[in-house]
Design an enzyme around this catalytic site. Sequence first.
Site, short mmCIF file in Angstrom:
data_model
loop_
_atom_site.label_atom_id
_atom_site.label_comp_id
_atom_site.label_asym_id
_atom_site.label_seq_id
_atom_site.Cartn_x
_atom_site.Cartn_y
_atom_site.Cartn_z
CB CYS A 226 -0.95 0.01 1.19
SG CYS A 226 -0.11 0.19 2.80
CG HIS A 263 -3.23 10.85 12.51
ND1 HIS A 263 -4.43 10.18 12.40
CD2 HIS A 263 -2.59 10.68 11.31
CE1 HIS A 263 -4.52 9.64 11.18
NE2 HIS A 263 -3.41 9.93 10.52
CG HIS A 266 -7.01 5.81 9.00
ND1 HIS A 266 -6.13 6.76 8.48
CD2 HIS A 266 -8.12 6.50 9.38
CE1 HIS A 266 -6.69 7.95 8.53
NE2 HIS A 266 -7.89 7.82 9.07
CG ASP A 270 -7.15 -4.18 3.91
OD1 ASP A 270 -6.44 -4.03 4.94
OD2 ASP A 270 -7.21 -3.32 3.02
NE ARG A 279 -4.13 -2.51 4.63
CZ ARG A 279 -4.36 -1.25 4.22
NH1 ARG A 279 -3.42 -0.33 4.35
NH2 ARG A 279 -5.52 -0.92 3.68
CB CYS A 281 -2.58 1.76 7.14
SG CYS A 281 -1.81 2.60 5.76
#
Length: 307
Positions: A226, A263, A266, A270, A279, A281
């Site tokens: 990704c 932050h 997310h 998947d 996952r 990310c």
Amino acid sequence: MNKLATFAGGCFWCMVKPFNEYEGVEKVVSGYTGGYTENPTYEEVCTDLSGHIEAIQITYNDEIITYKELLDIYWSVVDPTQVGGQFADRGHHYKSVIFYHDDKQKEEAETYKKQLDESGMYSKPIVTEIRKAETFYLAEEYHQDYYKKNPEHYNRYFNGSGRVNYIKRMWAKRNLTPLQYEVTQNSMTEKPFENEYYDNFKEGIYVDLISRDVLFTSKDKFDSDCGWPSFAKPVEKGKLSFHEDLSYNMDRIEVKSSKSGSHIGHVFEDGPEIMGGLRFCANSAALKFIPKEKMKEEGYEEYLKCL
């Protein structure tokens, strides 16, 4: 030799602890100064009719800690652009003031203020006053070292006033790169395949850039193609907090560091089923990688067992 420094930055309960933690600071007391009356009480000061301001007075050894270093601490825990108080505390007695005790302190305070004003760090002018020190009256005993005597109430007040979030954001503004700041503080997403750790598969741990809390390990990292670092799970439960994110017309779950509130990225459903199906990310700009061979010297020896 021992010297005095006097600062006002809103509620004096919140001003003591930041200075008490430094070597060379001999004593920090809470009190009132700058007004018209003698021996004022807390109730009189709160009316704003006495002219006094809540302040702290620091006894420090200038051979161990300098006045410039005390100014560094002071400017990091106040909002110098606020008129009429600090954070949730409003009124004359909560204004920010530096009370200098000699010409050298005055010069250093004025120089520091000028540099901050010209730094572009603040969107509004700095209104913190720099005044000659006057008689300092000790506050009532129950106000002294309040954070030690009433830690639960102090922590609620310190957080609820808005001071904590401000301090975190200003620390980030001073110490992070523009990209790191935007990612951690404003939930920006860095570019895929153009970040530091998306293709890093060395053994080690990934820590929160701000709090240095361990969030992920290389053992749980996988190549998701990704363009961002992907992890199957955090190193421990409670390290991350989860928040609904409906931005960009998408229904996502935002992941933040529980300790710093930064932050991180997310979480999606998947991921590889063999690793649990999730996952995480993450943004490289929110993390710092500590390779296995450096974990012991960096103070993360206990996490070697997680690799």
